[in-house]
Scaffold this motif. Structure first.
Motif, PDB file in Angstrom:
ATOM      1  N   ALA A  30       0.835  -1.202   0.000  1.00  0.00           N
ATOM      2  CA  ALA A  30       0.000   0.000   0.000  1.00  0.00           C
ATOM      3  C   ALA A  30       0.874   1.257   0.000  1.00  0.00           C
ATOM      4  N   GLN A  31       1.945   1.230   0.775  1.00  0.00           N
ATOM      5  CA  GLN A  31       2.875   2.366   0.822  1.00  0.00           C
ATOM      6  C   GLN A  31       3.520   2.587  -0.554  1.00  0.00           C
ATOM      7  N   THR A  32       3.918   1.493  -1.207  1.00  0.00           N
ATOM      8  CA  THR A  32       4.528   1.590  -2.537  1.00  0.00           C
ATOM      9  C   THR A  32       3.532   2.128  -3.558  1.00  0.00           C
ATOM     10  N   LEU A  33       2.290   1.681  -3.474  1.00  0.00           N
ATOM     11  CA  LEU A  33       1.258   2.170  -4.402  1.00  0.00           C
ATOM     12  C   LEU A  33       0.984   3.657  -4.192  1.00  0.00           C
ATOM     13  N   ARG A  34       0.991   4.113  -2.934  1.00  0.00           N
ATOM     14  CA  ARG A  34       0.820   5.548  -2.669  1.00  0.00           C
ATOM     15  C   ARG A  34       1.969   6.358  -3.246  1.00  0.00           C
ATOM     16  N   ALA A  35       3.211   5.859  -3.067  1.00  0.00           N
ATOM     17  CA  ALA A  35       4.378   6.566  -3.613  1.00  0.00           C
ATOM     18  C   ALA A  35       4.322   6.587  -5.148  1.00  0.00           C
ATOM     19  N   THR A  36       3.888   5.462  -5.738  1.00  0.00           N
ATOM     20  CA  THR A  36       3.779   5.404  -7.197  1.00  0.00           C
ATOM     21  C   THR A  36       2.718   6.367  -7.702  1.00  0.00           C
ATOM     22  N   THR A  37       1.607   6.445  -7.020  1.00  0.00           N
ATOM     23  CA  THR A  37       0.535   7.372  -7.401  1.00  0.00           C
ATOM     24  C   THR A  37       1.020   8.812  -7.318  1.00  0.00           C
ATOM     25  N   LYS A  38       1.755   9.136  -6.258  1.00  0.00           N
ATOM     26  CA  LYS A  38       2.301  10.490  -6.112  1.00  0.00           C
ATOM     27  C   LYS A  38       3.304  10.788  -7.226  1.00  0.00           C
ATOM     28  N   LEU A  39       4.160   9.824  -7.562  1.00  0.00           N
ATOM     29  CA  LEU A  39       5.149  10.001  -8.618  1.00  0.00           C
ATOM     30  C   LEU A  39       4.480  10.226  -9.980  1.00  0.00           C
ATOM     31  N   VAL A  40       3.436   9.441 -10.258  1.00  0.00           N
ATOM     32  CA  VAL A  40       2.709   9.602 -11.525  1.00  0.00           C
ATOM     33  C   VAL A  40       2.048  10.975 -11.575  1.00  0.00           C
ATOM     34  N   ALA A  41       1.507  11.424 -10.478  1.00  0.00           N
ATOM     35  CA  ALA A  41       0.885  12.750 -10.443  1.00  0.00           C
ATOM     36  C   ALA A  41       1.930  13.842 -10.685  1.00  0.00           C
ATOM     37  N   ASP A  42       3.090  13.718 -10.065  1.00  0.00           N
ATOM     38  CA  ASP A  42       4.153  14.710 -10.269  1.00  0.00           C
ATOM     39  C   ASP A  42       4.641  14.713 -11.727  1.00  0.00           C
ATOM     40  N   VAL A  43       4.814  13.532 -12.292  1.00  0.00           N
ATOM     41  CA  VAL A  43       5.251  13.446 -13.694  1.00  0.00           C
ATOM     42  C   VAL A  43       4.207  14.072 -14.611  1.00  0.00           C
ATOM     43  N   THR A  44       2.948  13.828 -14.333  1.00  0.00           N
ATOM     44  CA  THR A  44       1.873  14.401 -15.149  1.00  0.00           C
ATOM     45  C   THR A  44       1.892  15.922 -15.053  1.00  0.00           C
ATOM     46  N   GLU A  45       2.093  16.444 -13.839  1.00  0.00           N
ATOM     47  CA  GLU A  45       2.147  17.903 -13.664  1.00  0.00           C
ATOM     48  C   GLU A  45       3.291  18.520 -14.456  1.00  0.00           C
ATOM     49  N   GLN A  46       4.427  17.822 -14.537  1.00  0.00           N
ATOM     50  CA  GLN A  46       5.578  18.367 -15.262  1.00  0.00           C
ATOM     51  C   GLN A  46       5.495  18.083 -16.756  1.00  0.00           C
TER      52      GLN A  46
END
Length: 142
Positions: A30-46
């Motif tokens: 669950a922790q890894t999935l949260r970090a992955t979701t945050k990373l995907v959101a950051d990549v999308t923003e950039q």
């Protein structure tokens, strides 16, 4: 305690340890999935602004290519006009200028010619044979 009770306790402990390991693994997943979701959101923003910039750069490049294409077609037209002009000038002035030059050359030769008496060719006679004057000085001496 009987053997069945000991076996039941061992199975219960085993299941408790197994459930604990599965709970820890699920928590980490669950922790890894949260970090992955945050990373995907950051990549999308950039990525969105980068894609917009890339699109603008491609449009600008297309505009410049269109301008260069127009310039190249103008240069091609100027080149063909210069070639036609060169051909026209060569055909208009080339022939008569060559004729005038040839006439001038003929006049210079005619005026520059002087009457010079022709020299008789001298020949050397060697024991009944005649050698041309060019070979006269190149005889072998025995």
């Amino acid at each position: 305690m009987s053997g069945g009770e000991v076996a039941g306790i061992l199975v219960a402990v085993f299941w408790a340890i197994l459930v604990s390991f599965l709970a820890v693994a699920l928590a980490r997943l669950a922790q890894t999935l949260r970090a992955t979701t945050k990373l995907v959101a950051d990549v999308t923003e950039q990525a969105v602004p980068l894609l917009a910039d890339a699109s603008a750069a491609v449009r600008s490049a297309q505009t410049q290519i269109d301008r260069v294409d127009a310039i190249a077609s103008d240069v091609q037209e100027v080149t063909s006009n210069a070639s036609a002009l060169s051909t026209t000038v060569a055909s208009t002035f080339g022939g008569p200028l060559v004729k005038v030059a040839a006439f001038g050359y003929g006049v210079r030769r005619a005026l520059g010619r002087k009457e010079v008496p022709a020299k008789p060719s001298r020949r050397t006679v060697i024991v009944g044979r005649t050698l041309p004057s060019a070979r006269r000085g190149k005889r072998k001496k025995d």
